[in-house]
Design a protein around this motif. Structure first.
Motif, PDB file in Angstrom:
ATOM      1  N   SER A   1       0.840  -1.205   0.000  1.00  0.00           N
ATOM      2  CA  SER A   1       0.000   0.000   0.000  1.00  0.00           C
ATOM      3  C   SER A   1       0.868   1.246   0.000  1.00  0.00           C
ATOM      4  O   SER A   1       2.020   1.233   0.448  1.00  0.00           O
ATOM      5  CB  SER A   1      -0.937   0.014   1.205  1.00  0.00           C
ATOM      6  OG  SER A   1      -0.218   0.236   2.404  1.00  0.00           O
ATOM      7  N   ARG A   2       0.283   2.341  -0.469  1.00  0.00           N
ATOM      8  CA  ARG A   2       1.005   3.612  -0.517  1.00  0.00           C
ATOM      9  C   ARG A   2       0.052   4.739  -0.136  1.00  0.00           C
ATOM     10  O   ARG A   2      -1.008   4.896  -0.742  1.00  0.00           O
ATOM     11  CB  ARG A   2       1.571   3.854  -1.920  1.00  0.00           C
ATOM     12  CG  ARG A   2       2.458   5.096  -2.037  1.00  0.00           C
ATOM     13  CD  ARG A   2       3.176   5.110  -3.373  1.00  0.00           C
ATOM     14  NE  ARG A   2       2.257   5.300  -4.481  1.00  0.00           N
ATOM     15  CZ  ARG A   2       1.946   6.499  -5.012  1.00  0.00           C
ATOM     16  NH1 ARG A   2       2.483   7.607  -4.518  1.00  0.00           N
ATOM     17  NH2 ARG A   2       1.121   6.574  -6.037  1.00  0.00           N
ATOM     18  N   PHE A   3       0.442   5.493   0.895  1.00  0.00           N
ATOM     19  CA  PHE A   3      -0.346   6.641   1.322  1.00  0.00           C
ATOM     20  C   PHE A   3      -0.132   7.766   0.312  1.00  0.00           C
ATOM     21  O   PHE A   3       0.986   8.251   0.142  1.00  0.00           O
ATOM     22  CB  PHE A   3       0.090   7.065   2.727  1.00  0.00           C
ATOM     23  CG  PHE A   3      -0.654   8.234   3.295  1.00  0.00           C
ATOM     24  CD1 PHE A   3      -2.009   8.392   3.074  1.00  0.00           C
ATOM     25  CD2 PHE A   3      -0.001   9.184   4.066  1.00  0.00           C
ATOM     26  CE1 PHE A   3      -2.698   9.461   3.605  1.00  0.00           C
ATOM     27  CE2 PHE A   3      -0.676  10.255   4.607  1.00  0.00           C
ATOM     28  CZ  PHE A   3      -2.029  10.399   4.378  1.00  0.00           C
ATOM     29  N   VAL A   4      -1.209   8.168  -0.398  1.00  0.00           N
ATOM     30  CA  VAL A   4      -1.030   9.086  -1.522  1.00  0.00           C
ATOM     31  C   VAL A   4      -1.563  10.495  -1.278  1.00  0.00           C
ATOM     32  O   VAL A   4      -1.295  11.401  -2.060  1.00  0.00           O
ATOM     33  CB  VAL A   4      -1.701   8.527  -2.796  1.00  0.00           C
ATOM     34  CG1 VAL A   4      -0.966   7.280  -3.262  1.00  0.00           C
ATOM     35  CG2 VAL A   4      -3.176   8.241  -2.587  1.00  0.00           C
ATOM     36  N   GLY A   5      -2.308  10.712  -0.219  1.00  0.00           N
ATOM     37  CA  GLY A   5      -2.814  12.059   0.025  1.00  0.00           C
ATOM     38  C   GLY A   5      -4.131  12.041   0.758  1.00  0.00           C
ATOM     39  O   GLY A   5      -4.503  11.033   1.381  1.00  0.00           O
ATOM     40  N   MET A   6      -4.860  13.157   0.657  1.00  0.00           N
ATOM     41  CA  MET A   6      -6.095  13.308   1.417  1.00  0.00           C
ATOM     42  C   MET A   6      -7.108  14.118   0.639  1.00  0.00           C
ATOM     43  O   MET A   6      -6.748  15.029  -0.105  1.00  0.00           O
ATOM     44  CB  MET A   6      -5.819  14.039   2.745  1.00  0.00           C
ATOM     45  CG  MET A   6      -5.039  13.240   3.761  1.00  0.00           C
ATOM     46  SD  MET A   6      -4.219  14.320   4.953  1.00  0.00           S
ATOM     47  CE  MET A   6      -2.807  14.873   3.978  1.00  0.00           C
ATOM     48  N   PHE A   7      -8.370  13.781   0.828  1.00  0.00           N
ATOM     49  CA  PHE A   7      -9.461  14.660   0.462  1.00  0.00           C
ATOM     50  C   PHE A   7      -9.833  15.494   1.687  1.00  0.00           C
ATOM     51  O   PHE A   7      -9.740  15.016   2.816  1.00  0.00           O
ATOM     52  CB  PHE A   7     -10.692  13.861   0.019  1.00  0.00           C
ATOM     53  CG  PHE A   7     -10.512  13.109  -1.275  1.00  0.00           C
ATOM     54  CD1 PHE A   7     -10.316  13.796  -2.460  1.00  0.00           C
ATOM     55  CD2 PHE A   7     -10.575  11.726  -1.306  1.00  0.00           C
ATOM     56  CE1 PHE A   7     -10.170  13.115  -3.663  1.00  0.00           C
ATOM     57  CE2 PHE A   7     -10.430  11.033  -2.497  1.00  0.00           C
ATOM     58  CZ  PHE A   7     -10.224  11.734  -3.674  1.00  0.00           C
ATOM     59  N   ARG A   8     -10.261  16.702   1.441  1.00  0.00           N
ATOM     60  CA  ARG A   8     -10.892  17.502   2.486  1.00  0.00           C
ATOM     61  C   ARG A   8     -12.357  17.649   2.098  1.00  0.00           C
ATOM     62  O   ARG A   8     -12.664  18.101   0.999  1.00  0.00           O
ATOM     63  CB  ARG A   8     -10.249  18.885   2.612  1.00  0.00           C
ATOM     64  CG  ARG A   8     -10.949  19.761   3.642  1.00  0.00           C
ATOM     65  CD  ARG A   8     -10.534  21.221   3.577  1.00  0.00           C
ATOM     66  NE  ARG A   8      -9.253  21.425   4.231  1.00  0.00           N
ATOM     67  CZ  ARG A   8      -8.138  21.769   3.613  1.00  0.00           C
ATOM     68  NH1 ARG A   8      -8.160  21.901   2.282  1.00  0.00           N
ATOM     69  NH2 ARG A   8      -7.021  21.964   4.270  1.00  0.00           N
ATOM     70  N   ALA A   9     -13.245  17.291   3.005  1.00  0.00           N
ATOM     71  CA  ALA A   9     -14.671  17.373   2.707  1.00  0.00           C
ATOM     72  C   ALA A   9     -15.446  17.726   3.966  1.00  0.00           C
ATOM     73  O   ALA A   9     -15.335  17.047   4.984  1.00  0.00           O
ATOM     74  CB  ALA A   9     -15.175  16.041   2.145  1.00  0.00           C
ATOM     75  N   HIS A  10     -16.204  18.801   3.887  1.00  0.00           N
ATOM     76  CA  HIS A  10     -17.120  19.192   4.960  1.00  0.00           C
ATOM     77  C   HIS A  10     -16.420  19.293   6.308  1.00  0.00           C
ATOM     78  O   HIS A  10     -16.938  18.876   7.341  1.00  0.00           O
ATOM     79  CB  HIS A  10     -18.299  18.228   5.020  1.00  0.00           C
ATOM     80  CG  HIS A  10     -18.995  18.072   3.702  1.00  0.00           C
ATOM     81  ND1 HIS A  10     -19.671  19.116   3.096  1.00  0.00           N
ATOM     82  CD2 HIS A  10     -19.093  17.019   2.857  1.00  0.00           C
ATOM     83  CE1 HIS A  10     -20.162  18.697   1.934  1.00  0.00           C
ATOM     84  NE2 HIS A  10     -19.815  17.447   1.769  1.00  0.00           N
ATOM     85  N   GLY A  11     -15.213  19.857   6.292  1.00  0.00           N
ATOM     86  CA  GLY A  11     -14.493  20.149   7.522  1.00  0.00           C
ATOM     87  C   GLY A  11     -13.631  19.031   8.051  1.00  0.00           C
ATOM     88  O   GLY A  11     -12.962  19.205   9.073  1.00  0.00           O
ATOM     89  N   LEU A  12     -13.601  17.879   7.382  1.00  0.00           N
ATOM     90  CA  LEU A  12     -12.780  16.763   7.836  1.00  0.00           C
ATOM     91  C   LEU A  12     -11.880  16.272   6.705  1.00  0.00           C
ATOM     92  O   LEU A  12     -12.120  16.565   5.537  1.00  0.00           O
ATOM     93  CB  LEU A  12     -13.669  15.606   8.323  1.00  0.00           C
ATOM     94  CG  LEU A  12     -14.546  15.897   9.546  1.00  0.00           C
ATOM     95  CD1 LEU A  12     -15.377  14.675   9.907  1.00  0.00           C
ATOM     96  CD2 LEU A  12     -13.712  16.344  10.735  1.00  0.00           C
ATOM     97  N   LEU A  13     -10.851  15.528   7.091  1.00  0.00           N
ATOM     98  CA  LEU A  13      -9.923  14.968   6.114  1.00  0.00           C
ATOM     99  C   LEU A  13     -10.194  13.479   5.919  1.00  0.00           C
ATOM    100  O   LEU A  13     -10.582  12.766   6.850  1.00  0.00           O
ATOM    101  CB  LEU A  13      -8.475  15.145   6.588  1.00  0.00           C
ATOM    102  CG  LEU A  13      -7.932  16.571   6.657  1.00  0.00           C
ATOM    103  CD1 LEU A  13      -6.479  16.548   7.131  1.00  0.00           C
ATOM    104  CD2 LEU A  13      -8.031  17.272   5.316  1.00  0.00           C
ATOM    105  N   ALA A  14      -9.959  13.036   4.688  1.00  0.00           N
ATOM    106  CA  ALA A  14     -10.103  11.623   4.339  1.00  0.00           C
ATOM    107  C   ALA A  14      -8.798  11.142   3.702  1.00  0.00           C
ATOM    108  O   ALA A  14      -8.594  11.312   2.497  1.00  0.00           O
ATOM    109  CB  ALA A  14     -11.267  11.412   3.378  1.00  0.00           C
ATOM    110  N   PRO A  15      -7.884  10.571   4.484  1.00  0.00           N
ATOM    111  CA  PRO A  15      -6.659  10.011   3.911  1.00  0.00           C
ATOM    112  C   PRO A  15      -6.973   8.905   2.906  1.00  0.00           C
ATOM    113  O   PRO A  15      -7.969   8.180   3.039  1.00  0.00           O
ATOM    114  CB  PRO A  15      -5.926   9.452   5.137  1.00  0.00           C
ATOM    115  CG  PRO A  15      -6.433  10.267   6.285  1.00  0.00           C
ATOM    116  CD  PRO A  15      -7.879  10.526   5.960  1.00  0.00           C
ATOM    117  N   VAL A  16      -6.094   8.797   1.896  1.00  0.00           N
ATOM    118  CA  VAL A  16      -6.293   7.842   0.798  1.00  0.00           C
ATOM    119  C   VAL A  16      -5.026   7.025   0.605  1.00  0.00           C
ATOM    120  O   VAL A  16      -3.925   7.579   0.560  1.00  0.00           O
ATOM    121  CB  VAL A  16      -6.647   8.569  -0.518  1.00  0.00           C
ATOM    122  CG1 VAL A  16      -6.832   7.571  -1.650  1.00  0.00           C
ATOM    123  CG2 VAL A  16      -7.891   9.429  -0.340  1.00  0.00           C
TER     124      VAL A  16
END
Length: 310
Positions: A244-259
């Motif tokens: 697996s590789r941690f590639v970044g994050m979404f920001r949505a509605h005040g929270l972060l979603a790591p991907v």
């Protein structure tokens, strides 16, 4: 992932729950709020930075709104006995539907752009509750002040079902004609296989064809979460599966979603144990003090791998 917004917390001149003038506009334009929707004559007077705060299963609700193709959850009203079903998407992207039975279906994946999607959902639900006439219920203009969806329900945790497709659109229709089946088949053609992990909250595996992802909406304040992720990244402890590789994050509605990117063939089941271990490591990392030079460098790199999607 493409760079987007700043990582600083809400500045002092922003009221609680609102976006400050120097923060990125939540519409995703990349502009500061004061130069976009916060400008004089902007499209909306106020954006709520974290609209689903206080919503049962807030992180899952955000995932269902932004990341998950097909899922549903029942809602229990504070007043009244009508059955309400929350869904990722309804036919025709309808905001809400009153069914022949009188049941109400609410759609999450609707872009009203009125600044507060939780208030929009509340207004649509109130409008649906005011009628028993079957049909579509929507918003034609900004709803103004009033109840958000979390003010109208009693649930403390949502019972979420992730579906393989949109069969739930017609699961209350006993006699299905060819037109319905054809429309359903067309809609299902765009659904990516998705599974909600059971060991942690709001983590969703998905297969996009060329690769697999784990997308995990987290409840922690952004600055603290970025610090913790930077500590794990600098230490090489940010994996959730072999390869697996941690590639970044979404920001949505005040929270972060790591991907995370995952090798093809990984699947959801093997992620349960590693996700639990990662959650424990993250909890420890959240308790850390000042960042080291290597961790600050990792944090800067992570901050440039954020994409604001709402």
């Amino acid at each position: 992932m493409a760079k987007k917004s700043r990582t600083k917390s809400q500045p002092a001149d922003a009221a609680p729950g609102e976006v400050g003038p120097r923060q990125p506009c939540p519409c995703g334009s990349g502009k500061r709020y004061k130069a976009c929707h916060g400008a004089a004559g902007g499209a909306a007077p106020t954006f709520v930075a974290r609209p689903f705060e206080g919503m049962p299963s807030e992180c899952d609700v955000i995932a269902l709104r932004e990341l998950v193709p097909a899922a549903t959850a029942p809602l229990t009203l504070k007043e009244g006995s009508r059955k309400v079903r929350l869904a990722t998407l309804l036919p025709g992207a309808a905001p809400a539907m009153v069914r022949d039975s009188g049941d109400i279906w609410l759609g999450l994946q609707v872009q009203h752009s009125y600044g507060n999607p939780a208030r929009d959902l509340g207004a649509v639900l109130e409008a649906a509750l005011a009628t028993e006439e079957p049909g579509i219920v929507g918003l034609m203009s900004a709803p103004g002040d009033g109840c958000s969806i979390q003010d109208l329900i009693t649930d403390t945790e949502l019972d979420i079902t992730v579906h393989d497709g949109f069969e739930y659109w017609i699961d209350d229709i006993p006699d299905r004609d060819a037109t319905m089946e054809a429309a359903l088949e067309q809609a299902n053609g765009g659904v990516m296989p998705t599974t909600r992990l059971t060991s942690v909250e709001a983590a969703y595996w998905t297969n996009v064809g060329t690769k697999e992802h784990l997308r995990w909406v987290m409840p922690h304040p952004e600055d603290q979460l970025l610090d913790a992720l930077a500590r794990l990244h600098a230490a090489g402890d940010d994996s959730v599966a072999d390869g697996s590789r941690f590639v970044g994050m979404f920001r949505a509605h005040g929270l972060l979603a790591p991907v995370w990117d995952l090798p093809l063939g990984t699947g959801a089941e093997v992620l349960e144990g590693p996700a639990t271990a990662f959650a424990a490591a993250l909890d420890d990392a959240l308790k850390g003090g000042d960042l080291t030079a290597a961790e600050r460098s990792a944090r800067a790199g992570l901050a440039n791998r954020q994409v604001t999607i709402r």
